[in-house]
Write a protein that holds these residues in place. Sequence first.
Motif, PDB file in Angstrom:
ATOM      1  N   THR A  10     -11.747   0.506  -7.589  1.00 59.64           N
ATOM      2  CA  THR A  10     -11.053   0.835  -6.357  1.00 59.64           C
ATOM      3  C   THR A  10     -10.165   2.054  -6.563  1.00 59.64           C
ATOM      4  N   ARG A  11     -10.169   2.942  -5.569  1.00 61.18           N
ATOM      5  CA  ARG A  11      -9.322   4.135  -5.609  1.00 61.18           C
ATOM      6  C   ARG A  11      -8.643   4.269  -4.250  1.00 61.18           C
ATOM      7  N   VAL A  12      -7.340   4.499  -4.263  1.00 62.76           N
ATOM      8  CA  VAL A  12      -6.594   4.717  -3.025  1.00 62.76           C
ATOM      9  C   VAL A  12      -5.724   5.960  -3.157  1.00 62.76           C
ATOM     10  N   HIS A  13      -5.542   6.637  -2.028  1.00 58.26           N
ATOM     11  CA  HIS A  13      -4.658   7.791  -1.909  1.00 58.26           C
ATOM     12  C   HIS A  13      -3.537   7.333  -0.987  1.00 58.26           C
ATOM     13  N   ILE A  14      -2.299   7.354  -1.493  1.00 64.51           N
ATOM     14  CA  ILE A  14      -1.173   6.712  -0.821  1.00 64.51           C
ATOM     15  C   ILE A  14      -0.100   7.732  -0.451  1.00 64.51           C
ATOM     16  N   PHE A  15       0.479   7.559   0.737  1.00 68.09           N
ATOM     17  CA  PHE A  15       1.629   8.348   1.170  1.00 68.09           C
ATOM     18  C   PHE A  15       2.718   7.379   1.612  1.00 68.09           C
ATOM     19  N   VAL A  16       3.898   7.495   0.994  1.00 69.45           N
ATOM     20  CA  VAL A  16       5.009   6.591   1.298  1.00 69.45           C
ATOM     21  C   VAL A  16       6.135   7.416   1.914  1.00 69.45           C
ATOM     22  N   SER A  17       6.627   6.969   3.072  1.00 63.05           N
ATOM     23  CA  SER A  17       7.721   7.690   3.721  1.00 63.05           C
ATOM     24  C   SER A  17       8.931   6.781   3.889  1.00 63.05           C
ATOM     25  N   GLY A  18      10.075   7.418   4.087  1.00 61.35           N
ATOM     26  CA  GLY A  18      11.353   6.723   4.182  1.00 61.35           C
ATOM     27  C   GLY A  18      12.309   7.320   3.169  1.00 61.35           C
ATOM     28  N   LYS A  19      13.274   6.519   2.743  1.00 55.64           N
ATOM     29  CA  LYS A  19      14.189   6.977   1.683  1.00 55.64           C
ATOM     30  C   LYS A  19      13.515   6.619   0.350  1.00 55.64           C
ATOM     31  N   PRO A  47      11.591   0.349  -5.189  1.00 51.41           N
ATOM     32  CA  PRO A  47      12.687  -0.084  -6.065  1.00 51.41           C
ATOM     33  C   PRO A  47      13.976  -0.305  -5.275  1.00 51.41           C
ATOM     34  N   LEU A  48      14.945  -0.883  -5.931  1.00 53.79           N
ATOM     35  CA  LEU A  48      16.270  -1.066  -5.363  1.00 53.79           C
ATOM     36  C   LEU A  48      16.788   0.287  -4.898  1.00 53.79           C
ATOM     37  N   GLY A  49      17.319   0.372  -3.714  1.00 51.81           N
ATOM     38  CA  GLY A  49      17.850   1.632  -3.197  1.00 51.81           C
ATOM     39  C   GLY A  49      16.881   2.360  -2.283  1.00 51.81           C
ATOM     40  N   ALA A  50      15.600   2.030  -2.368  1.00 46.07           N
ATOM     41  CA  ALA A  50      14.608   2.667  -1.494  1.00 46.07           C
ATOM     42  C   ALA A  50      14.613   1.991  -0.128  1.00 46.07           C
ATOM     43  N   LYS A  51      14.289   2.771   0.900  1.00 45.91           N
ATOM     44  CA  LYS A  51      14.095   2.226   2.250  1.00 45.91           C
ATOM     45  C   LYS A  51      12.741   2.725   2.715  1.00 45.91           C
ATOM     46  N   VAL A  52      11.720   1.951   2.438  1.00 46.93           N
ATOM     47  CA  VAL A  52      10.357   2.350   2.794  1.00 46.93           C
ATOM     48  C   VAL A  52      10.147   2.119   4.283  1.00 46.93           C
ATOM     49  N   GLU A  53       9.763   3.186   4.978  1.00 40.88           N
ATOM     50  CA  GLU A  53       9.491   3.076   6.411  1.00 40.88           C
ATOM     51  C   GLU A  53       8.012   2.873   6.680  1.00 40.88           C
ATOM     52  N   GLU A  54       7.165   3.536   5.875  1.00 41.47           N
ATOM     53  CA  GLU A  54       5.730   3.445   6.129  1.00 41.47           C
ATOM     54  C   GLU A  54       4.947   3.728   4.852  1.00 41.47           C
ATOM     55  N   ARG A  62       8.247  12.663   1.411  1.00 42.12           N
ATOM     56  CA  ARG A  62       7.372  11.539   1.097  1.00 42.12           C
ATOM     57  C   ARG A  62       7.041  11.519  -0.388  1.00 42.12           C
ATOM     58  N   VAL A  63       6.468  10.402  -0.823  1.00 41.26           N
ATOM     59  CA  VAL A  63       5.900  10.263  -2.162  1.00 41.26           C
ATOM     60  C   VAL A  63       4.397  10.088  -1.989  1.00 41.26           C
ATOM     61  N   GLU A  64       3.624  10.818  -2.793  1.00 39.65           N
ATOM     62  CA  GLU A  64       2.165  10.753  -2.749  1.00 39.65           C
ATOM     63  C   GLU A  64       1.663  10.206  -4.072  1.00 39.65           C
ATOM     64  N   SER A  65       0.588   9.444  -4.020  1.00 38.62           N
ATOM     65  CA  SER A  65       0.006   8.887  -5.241  1.00 38.62           C
ATOM     66  C   SER A  65      -1.495   8.687  -5.071  1.00 38.62           C
ATOM     67  N   VAL A  66      -2.214   8.844  -6.159  1.00 38.42           N
ATOM     68  CA  VAL A  66      -3.618   8.458  -6.223  1.00 38.42           C
ATOM     69  C   VAL A  66      -3.722   7.433  -7.341  1.00 38.42           C
ATOM     70  N   MET A  67      -4.339   6.292  -7.045  1.00 33.85           N
ATOM     71  CA  MET A  67      -4.421   5.205  -8.017  1.00 33.85           C
ATOM     72  C   MET A  67      -5.831   4.647  -8.096  1.00 33.85           C
ATOM     73  N   GLU A  68      -6.216   4.278  -9.313  1.00 33.55           N
ATOM     74  CA  GLU A  68      -7.497   3.615  -9.539  1.00 33.55           C
ATOM     75  C   GLU A  68      -7.274   2.347 -10.356  1.00 33.55           C
ATOM     76  N   GLY A  69      -7.982   1.295  -9.986  1.00 35.39           N
ATOM     77  CA  GLY A  69      -7.893   0.028 -10.697  1.00 35.39           C
ATOM     78  C   GLY A  69      -8.759  -1.002 -10.003  1.00 35.39           C
ATOM     79  N   SER A  70      -8.523  -2.265 -10.318  1.00 33.78           N
ATOM     80  CA  SER A  70      -9.264  -3.330  -9.636  1.00 33.78           C
ATOM     81  C   SER A  70      -8.687  -3.508  -8.235  1.00 33.78           C
ATOM     82  N   ARG A  71      -9.482  -4.020  -7.308  1.00 34.17           N
ATOM     83  CA  ARG A  71      -9.008  -4.238  -5.939  1.00 34.17           C
ATOM     84  C   ARG A  71      -7.765  -5.121  -5.936  1.00 34.17           C
ATOM     85  N   ALA A  72      -7.776  -6.194  -6.729  1.00 37.80           N
ATOM     86  CA  ALA A  72      -6.639  -7.123  -6.765  1.00 37.80           C
ATOM     87  C   ALA A  72      -5.369  -6.420  -7.235  1.00 37.80           C
TER      88      ALA A  72
END
Length: 95
Positions: A5-14, A67-74, A44-54
């Motif tokens: 499994t491979r996903v391309h992720i975008f995280v927004s917020g604090k 992590p503590l201190g983050a405020k993830v909006e999306e 934003r924070v961007e990431s590409v990850m590969e691993g098992s689906r689980a």
Amino acid sequence: MTKDTRVHIFVSGKVQGVYYRQNTLQKAQELGIFGWVRNLSDGRVESVMEGSRADIDKMLAWCKEGPLGAKVEEVKFIDEPYKNEFSTFDIIKSL
């Protein structure tokens, strides 16, 4: 578990200035996920990850909290074709 499994992720917020990337690195290593994470100039924070689906699903759940201190909006992610292109998980140069 099959790493297929491979996903391309975008995280927004604090999510910058709260050790989001460092904590992402630690969580990915804990789960045996490979890829990279970086900050984007728009906050934003961007990431590409590969691993098992689980394991990727566990990582996505973690990304929604952060992590503590983050405020993830999306968390937006796109499933991509698995490439088996990484052998580590790294923090890479920000854009």
